[in-house]
Design a protein around this motif. Structure first.
Motif, PDB file in Angstrom:
ATOM      1  N   LYS A  71       0.889  -1.299  -0.023  1.00  0.00           N
ATOM      2  CA  LYS A  71       0.008   0.003   0.094  1.00  0.00           C
ATOM      3  C   LYS A  71       0.897   1.440  -0.045  1.00  0.00           C
ATOM      4  O   LYS A  71       0.532   2.168  -0.596  1.00  0.00           O
ATOM      5  CB  LYS A  71      -0.908  -0.028   1.271  1.00  0.00           C
ATOM      6  CG  LYS A  71      -2.015  -0.890   1.088  1.00  0.00           C
ATOM      7  CD  LYS A  71      -3.057  -0.821   2.309  1.00  0.00           C
ATOM      8  CE  LYS A  71      -4.151  -1.635   2.232  1.00  0.00           C
ATOM      9  NZ  LYS A  71      -5.077  -1.595   3.492  1.00  0.00           N
ATOM     10  N   HIS A 122       2.110   1.815  -3.640  1.00  0.00           N
ATOM     11  CA  HIS A 122       1.074   2.272  -4.199  1.00  0.00           C
ATOM     12  C   HIS A 122       0.700   3.923  -4.041  1.00  0.00           C
ATOM     13  O   HIS A 122       0.875   4.566  -5.065  1.00  0.00           O
ATOM     14  CB  HIS A 122      -0.240   1.510  -4.011  1.00  0.00           C
ATOM     15  CG  HIS A 122      -1.471   1.785  -4.870  1.00  0.00           C
ATOM     16  ND1 HIS A 122      -2.859   1.521  -4.386  1.00  0.00           N
ATOM     17  CD2 HIS A 122      -1.419   2.651  -5.904  1.00  0.00           C
ATOM     18  CE1 HIS A 122      -3.622   1.911  -5.651  1.00  0.00           C
ATOM     19  NE2 HIS A 122      -3.044   2.554  -6.180  1.00  0.00           N
ATOM     20  N   TYR A 173      -2.507  -6.784  -4.342  1.00  0.00           N
ATOM     21  CA  TYR A 173      -3.904  -6.767  -3.524  1.00  0.00           C
ATOM     22  C   TYR A 173      -4.355  -7.859  -3.231  1.00  0.00           C
ATOM     23  O   TYR A 173      -4.811  -8.318  -2.178  1.00  0.00           O
ATOM     24  CB  TYR A 173      -4.773  -5.539  -4.062  1.00  0.00           C
ATOM     25  CG  TYR A 173      -4.411  -4.119  -3.543  1.00  0.00           C
ATOM     26  CD1 TYR A 173      -4.509  -3.768  -2.256  1.00  0.00           C
ATOM     27  CD2 TYR A 173      -3.679  -3.496  -4.293  1.00  0.00           C
ATOM     28  CE1 TYR A 173      -4.357  -2.379  -1.725  1.00  0.00           C
ATOM     29  CE2 TYR A 173      -3.415  -2.138  -4.082  1.00  0.00           C
ATOM     30  CZ  TYR A 173      -3.555  -1.541  -2.514  1.00  0.00           C
ATOM     31  OH  TYR A 173      -3.325  -0.359  -2.219  1.00  0.00           O
TER      32      TYR A 173
END
Length: 577
Positions: A335, A338, A360
């Motif tokens: 994350k 990202h 994910y």
């Protein structure tokens, strides 16, 4: 030029478009396209072909195809440019379809077009299709003897198809072997793991006074990386140093990548540290080396150093790091990456988007994966596969099957990876009937040849459902030799359903393949224990002791506050990031 009143004609525009393609300036190419339309030059075949090439090389294949379809008169250059564009864009099916259309229109291919076609079949690696294109080349050549360029392309194609006999025949028929044809032939031997023959041919090339160029050495190093030819790679490294080759960044990148793929991390890092000038490619190569060695801490440490050194990471960097997070199950780190991608404004192409979806899905956030998937404008087969595999991991077999139907409706053709994901999804969800239908569709509906992985999924599917006899019959009817995974799936199913007789059959086959395997020995012992066959338990344990079977310690890992902690019995090892 326009300010000076100079005329911009149908010869000037293609030159400018070529420059746009070389530096990937799509926006400027579009402006030139607009200028051509306003001045009535877009109908010229020379200009149209240059526009198709510009859009293709800048990755806008949809625009290239639209222009191609709108051309009133397409010549052989138009067709060869479109085929080459599809080939370089990684769309072999579209390239093959364009070739069929070209043949249907009865357009005779030029030598350039034929080289593009041969290169396409080299990447497809289908020897039967390769022979067909070889026959097409012979029919369309003006002279009886093939030119060096087209013959070299054919040698490369046969080598990549694993048919070295045909490649060698073509090579021996050449009147004059260029350094390129020598390079292609030697690379072919290395690619097919005939490294000694490759070394012999390299020595023969030098005896013939044909000396390797930097491209030759680069090509051979890259092939060594693919096949794990560490010793030859080291020898080529020494050859570079002994013979005074310029140690360019490209050469360093290839060597670091080769050492990384051969798991020689220390040599890769030493070479990297010794380079005064480092571009993003060499940073990516050494990060990839750590990733292949599963050194997540070192990879992320290097990523931090990369940012400190003011080298801007690109999409390749992020794909490599995301793959590491996927493997380690590090959702929080994924994350963070990202968020970094979004803040830095990095271009998210289909490959990077697929890596994010995969991360994910495999790290437990299937809803996050679906959200990214639904946002994607363009979805290739890899992205669909990642999503279906993710649903399979989460036990959502029905959702995976719905996705498969949606994929087919959208016009995306499934491949063998698609069916591995689907069969796994059916297995984990207990969808036996649906799994059998999927396998039948793959074989009889689409004509795909099942691989060992597909049979492994089917054995697992049937075994989990308690259909052990049917699973055993499938193994016996396989055209391939069953491996550890096949027999291991049957053995695990035998334990699950308390069937020691079937377990014995599977265990006997496993121990013939790999007698030192601790896990399967213990599994068989446990099957006997459940059936109260204590003499057999003692027999398995005695054999294990006699052949000194050793257990490799298992481990668990958990991510806490951005750190992946690895636990083994008697200690803890941290993967920091």
């Amino acid at each position: 030029m326009r300010k000076n009143g100079s005329e911009v004609d149908n010869f000037t525009i293609p030159t400018i478009l070529k420059a746009c393609a070389q530096v990937l300036m799509t926006h400027l190419g579009k402006e030139i396209h607009g200028f051509a339309i306003k001045n009535g030059l877009d109908g010229d075949a020379y200009v149209s072909n240059a526009l198709i090439q510009m859009y293709s090389e800048c990755g806008s294949l949809v625009s290239a195809r639209y222009l191609f379809d709108e051309m009133p008169n397409r010549d052989v250059v138009s067709w060869s440019t479109m085929i080459r564009g599809y080939h370089r864009g990684g769309l072999p099916e579209e390239a093959l379809e364009a070739m069929r259309e070209m043949r249907f229109m009865d357009i005779r291919p030029s030598e350039v077009a034929m080289i593009s076609m041969v290169s396409l079949f080299a990447d497809v690696a289908d020897v039967d299709l390769g022979k067909a294109i070889h026959a097409c080349v012979v029919r369309n050549c003006k002279d009886e003897k093939l030119g060096v360029a087209i013959a070299t392309a054919l040698i490369d194609m046969y080598s990549k198809c694993g048919n070295l006999a045909y490649a060698k025949q073509l090579f021996n028929r050449l009147n004059q072997n260029s350094v390129v044809s020598w390079t292609v032939m030697i690379s072919g031997y290395i690619r097919c793991n005939e490294i000694n023959e490759g070394v012999r041919l390299f020595a023969e090339m030098i005896e013939e006074n044909v000396f390797p160029s930097e491209i030759t050495i680069l090509s051979l190093i890259i092939e060594c990386g693919f096949v794990g030819g560490l010793q030859l790679g080291k020898w080529l490294h020494a050859y570079i140093l002994r013979n005074g080759f310029e140690f360019s960044l490209a050469m360093a990148n290839a060597l670091v990548d080769m050492y990384g793929k051969c798991r020689e991390i220390r040599s890769a890092r030493t070479l990297f540290d010794g380079m005064k000038s480092k571009d993003v490619m060499i940073w990516n190569a050494v990060i990839s080396a750590y990733a292949q060695a599963h050194c997540i801490d070192k990879a992320f440490e290097l990523f931090i150093h990369m940012k400190v050194s003011k080298v801007r990471p690109n999409e390749v960097t992020m794909v490599g790091l995301l793959s590491l997070c996927t493997e380690a199950g590090a959702l929080e780190m994924g994350k963070w990456l990202h968020t970094y991608i979004e803040k830095q404004g990095l271009e998210v192409d289909v490959i990077l988007k697929t890596a994010l979806v995969d991360m994910y899905a495999k790290c437990g956030d299937i809803n996050g994966a679906y959200r990214l998937f639904s946002e994607a404008i363009y979805r290739d087969i890899c992205m669909w596969n990642a999503m279906m595999a993710g649903y399979g991991m989460h036990g959502c077999g029905e959702e995976a099957l719905i996705f498969f139907i949606d994929m087919e409706r959208s016009g995306v053709k499934p491949n063998d990876i698609t069916f591995i994901g689907l069969l796994n999804a059916c297995s984990h969800a207990g969808l036996v009937t649906e799994g059998k239908s999927v396998f039948d569709k793959m074989v009889h509906g689409l004509g795909l040849v099942p691989k060992i992985e597909h049979y492994g999924c089917m054995v697992d599917l049937l075994g989990r459902a308690g259909l052990l006899d049917e699973a055993h019959e499938m193994i016996k009817s396989m055209p391939l030799r069953p491996n550890m995974i096949i027999w291991g799936a049957l053995l695990a199913a035998s334990k699950l359903h308390k069937n020691p007789s079937m377990g014995e059959i599977a265990a006997t086959q496993i121990l013939e393949i790999e007698p030192q395997n601790y896990g399967y020995n213990v599994l068989m012992s446990n099957i006997y224990a459940v059936a109260n066959r204590w003499n057999d338990v003692a027999g398995v344990r005695r054999v294990m002791k006699e052949i000194r079977v050793k257990k490799e310690p298992g481990f668990s890992s958990v991510e806490v506050n951005g750190l992946v902690h690895k636990f083994i019995r008697g200690g803890i090892i941290n993967w920091k990031s």
